[in-house]
Write a protein that holds these residues in place. Sequence first.
Motif, PDB file in Angstrom:
ATOM      1  N   GLN A 124       0.820  -1.220   0.000  1.00  0.00           N
ATOM      2  CA  GLN A 124       0.000   0.000   0.000  1.00  0.00           C
ATOM      3  C   GLN A 124       0.858   1.276   0.000  1.00  0.00           C
ATOM      4  OE1 GLN A 124      -3.278  -0.512   2.890  1.00  0.00           O
ATOM      5  NE2 GLN A 124      -2.909  -2.708   2.691  1.00  0.00           N
ATOM      6  N   LEU A 125       1.745   1.323  -0.995  1.00  0.00           N
ATOM      7  CA  LEU A 125       2.612   2.486  -1.183  1.00  0.00           C
ATOM      8  C   LEU A 125       1.893   3.570  -1.975  1.00  0.00           C
ATOM      9  CD1 LEU A 125       6.000   0.786  -2.179  1.00  0.00           C
ATOM     10  CD2 LEU A 125       5.314   1.645   0.069  1.00  0.00           C
ATOM     11  N   ASP A 126       2.535   4.724  -2.024  1.00  0.00           N
ATOM     12  CA  ASP A 126       2.048   5.830  -2.842  1.00  0.00           C
ATOM     13  C   ASP A 126       2.761   5.906  -4.187  1.00  0.00           C
ATOM     14  OD1 ASP A 126       0.254   7.033  -0.784  1.00  0.00           O
ATOM     15  OD2 ASP A 126       2.137   7.285   0.299  1.00  0.00           O
ATOM     16  N   PHE A 127       3.985   5.338  -4.274  1.00  0.00           N
ATOM     17  CA  PHE A 127       4.718   5.342  -5.539  1.00  0.00           C
ATOM     18  C   PHE A 127       5.812   4.284  -5.506  1.00  0.00           C
ATOM     19  CE2 PHE A 127       7.024   8.250  -2.786  1.00  0.00           C
ATOM     20  CZ  PHE A 127       8.357   8.026  -3.073  1.00  0.00           C
ATOM     21  N   TYR A 128       6.311   3.926  -6.678  1.00  0.00           N
ATOM     22  CA  TYR A 128       7.452   3.021  -6.783  1.00  0.00           C
ATOM     23  C   TYR A 128       8.138   3.228  -8.129  1.00  0.00           C
ATOM     24  CZ  TYR A 128       4.880  -0.104  -9.957  1.00  0.00           C
ATOM     25  OH  TYR A 128       4.199  -0.614 -11.025  1.00  0.00           O
ATOM     26  N   PHE A 129       9.404   2.807  -8.211  1.00  0.00           N
ATOM     27  CA  PHE A 129      10.205   2.858  -9.432  1.00  0.00           C
ATOM     28  C   PHE A 129      10.665   1.445  -9.789  1.00  0.00           C
ATOM     29  CE2 PHE A 129      10.548   7.191  -8.026  1.00  0.00           C
ATOM     30  CZ  PHE A 129      10.876   7.967  -9.137  1.00  0.00           C
ATOM     31  N   LEU A 130      10.435   1.019 -11.017  1.00  0.00           N
ATOM     32  CA  LEU A 130      11.061  -0.200 -11.524  1.00  0.00           C
ATOM     33  C   LEU A 130      12.504   0.109 -11.911  1.00  0.00           C
ATOM     34  CD1 LEU A 130       8.528  -1.992 -13.922  1.00  0.00           C
ATOM     35  CD2 LEU A 130       9.088  -2.578 -11.561  1.00  0.00           C
ATOM     36  N   ARG A 150       2.974   1.895 -17.366  1.00  0.00           N
ATOM     37  CA  ARG A 150       1.882   2.658 -17.976  1.00  0.00           C
ATOM     38  C   ARG A 150       0.528   2.047 -17.613  1.00  0.00           C
ATOM     39  NH1 ARG A 150       2.541   6.095 -21.921  1.00  0.00           N
ATOM     40  NH2 ARG A 150       0.868   5.263 -23.230  1.00  0.00           N
ATOM     41  N   GLN A 151       0.447   0.732 -17.633  1.00  0.00           N
ATOM     42  CA  GLN A 151      -0.795   0.067 -17.274  1.00  0.00           C
ATOM     43  C   GLN A 151      -1.157   0.356 -15.817  1.00  0.00           C
ATOM     44  OE1 GLN A 151      -0.596  -4.195 -17.529  1.00  0.00           O
ATOM     45  NE2 GLN A 151      -2.816  -4.467 -17.522  1.00  0.00           N
ATOM     46  N   CYS A 152      -0.158   0.328 -14.933  1.00  0.00           N
ATOM     47  CA  CYS A 152      -0.393   0.620 -13.518  1.00  0.00           C
ATOM     48  C   CYS A 152      -0.925   2.037 -13.339  1.00  0.00           C
ATOM     49  CB  CYS A 152       0.904   0.432 -12.740  1.00  0.00           C
ATOM     50  SG  CYS A 152       0.710   0.445 -10.940  1.00  0.00           S
ATOM     51  N   ASN A 153      -0.326   2.993 -14.034  1.00  0.00           N
ATOM     52  CA  ASN A 153      -0.765   4.383 -13.906  1.00  0.00           C
ATOM     53  C   ASN A 153      -2.163   4.594 -14.481  1.00  0.00           C
ATOM     54  OD1 ASN A 153       1.534   5.466 -12.586  1.00  0.00           O
ATOM     55  ND2 ASN A 153       2.659   5.486 -14.502  1.00  0.00           N
ATOM     56  N   ARG A 154      -2.499   3.899 -15.569  1.00  0.00           N
ATOM     57  CA  ARG A 154      -3.837   4.045 -16.157  1.00  0.00           C
ATOM     58  C   ARG A 154      -4.914   3.481 -15.236  1.00  0.00           C
ATOM     59  NH1 ARG A 154      -1.131   2.367 -20.909  1.00  0.00           N
ATOM     60  NH2 ARG A 154      -1.964   0.248 -20.665  1.00  0.00           N
ATOM     61  N   THR A 155      -4.540   2.528 -14.407  1.00  0.00           N
ATOM     62  CA  THR A 155      -5.502   1.890 -13.500  1.00  0.00           C
ATOM     63  C   THR A 155      -5.633   2.653 -12.184  1.00  0.00           C
ATOM     64  OG1 THR A 155      -4.815  -0.212 -14.465  1.00  0.00           O
ATOM     65  CG2 THR A 155      -6.111  -0.344 -12.472  1.00  0.00           C
ATOM     66  N   ALA A 156      -4.753   3.594 -11.943  1.00  0.00           N
ATOM     67  CA  ALA A 156      -4.667   4.251 -10.629  1.00  0.00           C
ATOM     68  C   ALA A 156      -5.639   5.401 -10.455  1.00  0.00           C
ATOM     69  CB  ALA A 156      -3.239   4.737 -10.394  1.00  0.00           C
ATOM     70  N   GLY A 157      -6.475   5.706 -11.488  1.00  0.00           N
ATOM     71  CA  GLY A 157      -7.473   6.750 -11.342  1.00  0.00           C
ATOM     72  C   GLY A 157      -6.982   8.110 -11.784  1.00  0.00           C
ATOM     73  N   ASP A 158      -7.563   9.145 -11.208  1.00  0.00           N
ATOM     74  CA  ASP A 158      -7.262  10.534 -11.548  1.00  0.00           C
ATOM     75  C   ASP A 158      -5.754  10.780 -11.436  1.00  0.00           C
ATOM     76  OD1 ASP A 158      -7.037  13.260 -11.818  1.00  0.00           O
ATOM     77  OD2 ASP A 158      -8.304  13.759 -10.103  1.00  0.00           O
ATOM     78  N   ILE A 164      -1.784   5.196  -6.775  1.00  0.00           N
ATOM     79  CA  ILE A 164      -0.372   4.812  -6.889  1.00  0.00           C
ATOM     80  C   ILE A 164       0.224   5.565  -8.073  1.00  0.00           C
ATOM     81  CG2 ILE A 164      -0.764   2.859  -8.440  1.00  0.00           C
ATOM     82  CD1 ILE A 164       1.724   2.667  -5.575  1.00  0.00           C
ATOM     83  N   VAL A 165       1.502   5.894  -7.996  1.00  0.00           N
ATOM     84  CA  VAL A 165       2.231   6.444  -9.142  1.00  0.00           C
ATOM     85  C   VAL A 165       3.404   5.522  -9.418  1.00  0.00           C
ATOM     86  CG1 VAL A 165       3.478   8.403 -10.126  1.00  0.00           C
ATOM     87  CG2 VAL A 165       1.576   8.812  -8.545  1.00  0.00           C
ATOM     88  N   ALA A 166       3.450   4.998 -10.644  1.00  0.00           N
ATOM     89  CA  ALA A 166       4.532   4.100 -11.042  1.00  0.00           C
ATOM     90  C   ALA A 166       5.505   4.845 -11.940  1.00  0.00           C
ATOM     91  CB  ALA A 166       3.964   2.882 -11.763  1.00  0.00           C
ATOM     92  N   PHE A 167       6.793   4.684 -11.667  1.00  0.00           N
ATOM     93  CA  PHE A 167       7.863   5.301 -12.431  1.00  0.00           C
ATOM     94  C   PHE A 167       8.755   4.215 -13.022  1.00  0.00           C
ATOM     95  CE2 PHE A 167       6.707   8.412  -9.222  1.00  0.00           C
ATOM     96  CZ  PHE A 167       6.830   9.652  -9.842  1.00  0.00           C
ATOM     97  N   LEU A 168       9.553   4.595 -14.015  1.00  0.00           N
ATOM     98  CA  LEU A 168      10.500   3.664 -14.630  1.00  0.00           C
ATOM     99  C   LEU A 168      11.926   4.171 -14.451  1.00  0.00           C
ATOM    100  CD1 LEU A 168      10.602   1.031 -16.362  1.00  0.00           C
ATOM    101  CD2 LEU A 168      10.786   2.503 -18.365  1.00  0.00           C
ATOM    102  N   GLY A 169      12.837   3.248 -14.312  1.00  0.00           N
ATOM    103  CA  GLY A 169      14.258   3.563 -14.268  1.00  0.00           C
ATOM    104  C   GLY A 169      15.039   2.313 -14.613  1.00  0.00           C
ATOM    105  N   PHE A 170      16.323   2.344 -14.322  1.00  0.00           N
ATOM    106  CA  PHE A 170      17.149   1.150 -14.459  1.00  0.00           C
ATOM    107  C   PHE A 170      18.336   1.263 -13.527  1.00  0.00           C
ATOM    108  CE2 PHE A 170      18.688   3.969 -17.922  1.00  0.00           C
ATOM    109  CZ  PHE A 170      20.051   4.036 -17.661  1.00  0.00           C
TER     110      PHE A 170
END
Length: 763
Positions: A124-130, A150-158, A164-170
Motif C-alpha cells: 500500500q505504497l504511494d509510488f514506486y520505481f522499476l 503505464r498500465q499501472c498508472n492508467r488503472t490508478a485513477g485521476d 499509486i504512481v509508477a515510475f521507470l528507471g534502471f
Amino acid sequence: MLKKIIIIIGALGVAIGLTLTNQAPEAVYKLFPGYFPDPNKAWEDSPLTPAKITESRLPASVVQDRIQSQIDGGATDKQILFGDTHVHTTNSADAFMYSLPMMHGASGAYPPAFACDYARYISQLDFYFLTDHAESFTLSQWQDGMDSVRQCNRTAGDPMNPDIVAFLGFEWTQVGTVAENHYGHHNVLFKDDDPNKLPSHPIASVGVGVATIAARSNDGKQSSILGVLDPRHQDYYASYNTWVENMAGTPICDPTLPSPSLPANCYESAATPGELFKKLDQWGFDTIVAPHGTSWGFYTPPNANWRHQLTKANSDPDKTRLIEVYSGHGNSEVFRDFAVRTLDSDGQWTCPAPQANYLPACWQAGEIIRDRCTAAGISQEKCDARAVEARHNFVQVDTIYGFMTVPGSTPDEWLDAGQARDVFLPAFNYKPRKSVQYGLALQNLEDPEDPLRYRWGFIGSTDTHSSRPGHGFKQQQRLNTTDATGVRDNFWEAIFASTAIVPESAPQSLRADQIDPISAKIFASEFERTTSFLSTGGIAAVHAEGRDRDAIWDAMKRREVYGTSGHRMLLWFDLANPLNHSEPLPMGSSVNMDINPRFKAKVVGSFKQLPGCPDYVVETLEAKRLEKMSLGECYHPSDERYLIDRIEVVKIRPQTYAGEKIAPLIEDPWQRFECPPSEQGCTVEFEDPNFASEGRDALYYIRAIEQPIETINGGNLRGSFDDEGNVVSTDPCYGDYRTDEQDDCQKPLGQQAWSSPIFIDYK
C-alpha cells in the motif's frame, strides 16, 4: 507378442509425454532426484511472458485515510508519501536465477505487473520505481517494464490524485576490479512514463556486475541436466537459457553514435559515471541518478573511496541529488575508522590489528591458517610464520577475492571478520570509506573557486528482487521479504558443489597469483555469510504538495525526502531561523548563514501492524496471486503507533583543505535526545552554539530510532563472544536449506529513519 511390445512402447511414450508436460501423476515425479512438492504449480508461468496487473481500483476511503495519517502536521499543504525507488523483477538476471525451482524459498516468476499489485494492495505504497539491471537488457523485457508502468498508472485513477504512481528507471550496476576504477551501483530514475520521454533502451555498465549473475553469452546458461533432474519444471529452466540466448543475441551498440541515434534493440554501456551522465544528457530527459549499496563489501574492492568519483569528470550535482542510505542489502550510513588493509611507511600493504567492534579479514586469515597448521602437527614456529604469510597474502589482493587466499575456507572459520559490529543492520564486509557520512565530509578543492562536494538527500529502499516494493512493513517471512537465497536441499547442494572449482582446505595460504576467482562458480564462504546481512527493505518518503507524479518528482529534486528501514515513521526536520526567509526551511535545503542555526525536529512512530490483510485486499486479489506475493500478509495498520525511543543529531563539517582528516569532521551523534513515551511522537529543538565561531560549512541531519522490536537478521552472524570481547563462534542465518524456511533469525532492534541533511554554508 508384437502387439504387447507396441502397447508397452506406446504407454512409455505417453508416460514420458505426460512427465515432460507436467501432466504425470505426482508419484511419477517423486521418482526423480530433484523432486519437491509444488501443489500450486508456482513455475507454470515464465518471466518471459508479460503478466497483467489487477485492474480494480483501491477504495477511495483507503486512500483518504492514508492521506489523513500522513499529513504534514497541518503546518503546510504538504503530505508525506511513501515509496520504493529500487525495485527489481524477474526481468533482472539475478532475480530470474534466484527464482529457479531448485532455490530455497523460491516460488516462480515475479514480472513487473506483480510490482504494481504488490505496491497497491500488499504494501500500500504511494509510488514506486522499476529499476531492473541494465546489464540484463533485452528489448522485450525493457518494453514489458515500460508497459506495466503505464498500465499501472492508467488503472490508478485521476492522475492528479491517483492511488499509486509508477515510475521507470534502471540500475547501472558498475563493479570495479580495483578501488581506482570502482564507482558502484547507481539507480537511474525518470520522471515520465510516456515512451517518447524515456530512453528506447537502458545504459549498462562496462563488464558484468557481480549482482547480475548471468554473462551475456552462452556461458551464462544453466546446465540442461537441471531439467532432467526436475522434469516437472524443465520449461522454466529452459526459459532462463532462452533469455540468456536473447541477451547474447542483442548486438552491441555503435559507440560512435549518440545514444538517441542508436536502434532500440542494441546493448549500450558506459564505463564511468561521467560517461553515463553524458549519454543521459543526450536524451535530454529530467533524470535523477542515486548511488546505492555503496559500502556493501560483497562487490566493493578494498580501499574503495568516494575520492575516486568526486572529480569534475564524474560529477553532476543536478543528477546526483539523492543517495540510498539503507536497503534490504544493508545500511551504508555511518563512517567507522577501520580499513581492510593499510599502507606502511614504505608504501606496502599491511594487515591492521583487530580493534573494538572490528576483526579485519586479513587478520582472521592468519588465525585460520595457524589453526589448520597446528592441527596438522606442524611446529608452532612454522605455524606462526604461516599466519604472518597468510595476512600478507590476503592484503596483496586488490580485488574482492582476498578470502580465496585461504583455500577451501568455510563460514565458521571466518567468524565475523570484516563486519561492522556496532552498526545498525550494516552492509556485509562494510567499507566505511564508501559510506554516506564519509562522502559528505569530502571536498575536492583542486579548483578553489569551484570546489566539489556531495549534497545528497537521503532515501531508503528495498532493492527487492521479487517485485515486492516496500516489503519492510512486517518483520516476518524472511525468504519472501529479503533477498536471502540458496539451494533447496542437500541434493541440489551436491549438484552445484560438483560444478564449482573450489580448492581443498590446506594449512598454508595462497598468493594472489595462485587464486582463480573466475573458476569459482560459488563464492563459497563469502556468499554464505552474506545472507545473514540481508534484511527487510527500507522505504523512501517525500514531503509532497500533492499525490501526483510532478509533486513526487519535485520533492525528490529539492531533496525534501527521508529514508527509513521499512517502518513508516512520520518525520519533519527544519531550519527554524534561516536568514532572509520568513518561514522555516525543510530538510534538503542549502543556505548561507553567519549566525548560529536553530533547528526543530518532530518524529511520530509508525503504526503497529495487524496480522493478515485488510478485507478489501482479500476480496479484490485472486487468492492464488495473494498467496504467491505475500503468503497472506499485508500492510495492515492498527490504530496504535510504536514509540520513538530517541532522536540523534549528526553534524558533519566538510573538509577545508586537501588531506584534512575525515574522522574528526564527523560527529555522530553530535546531540542525542531521549524521548518521553508518547504515541504523539517526539519533538525537539536545538541550536549549534559554535557554528558562527567555527566559521566553516556544516551539515546536520537527524536519525530517529523507534522502540525495539524483533527484527529479521538483527544479529547478523549471531556471534558469541568471550569475556574479552573476542568473537569465538557464529551462527549464520543461511539463505539455503540449512536454516529453516520458517526461521526469521530475529533479534530486537529499534527501526530507524534518516532525514535528509540541511546544508549550512558559512557566509
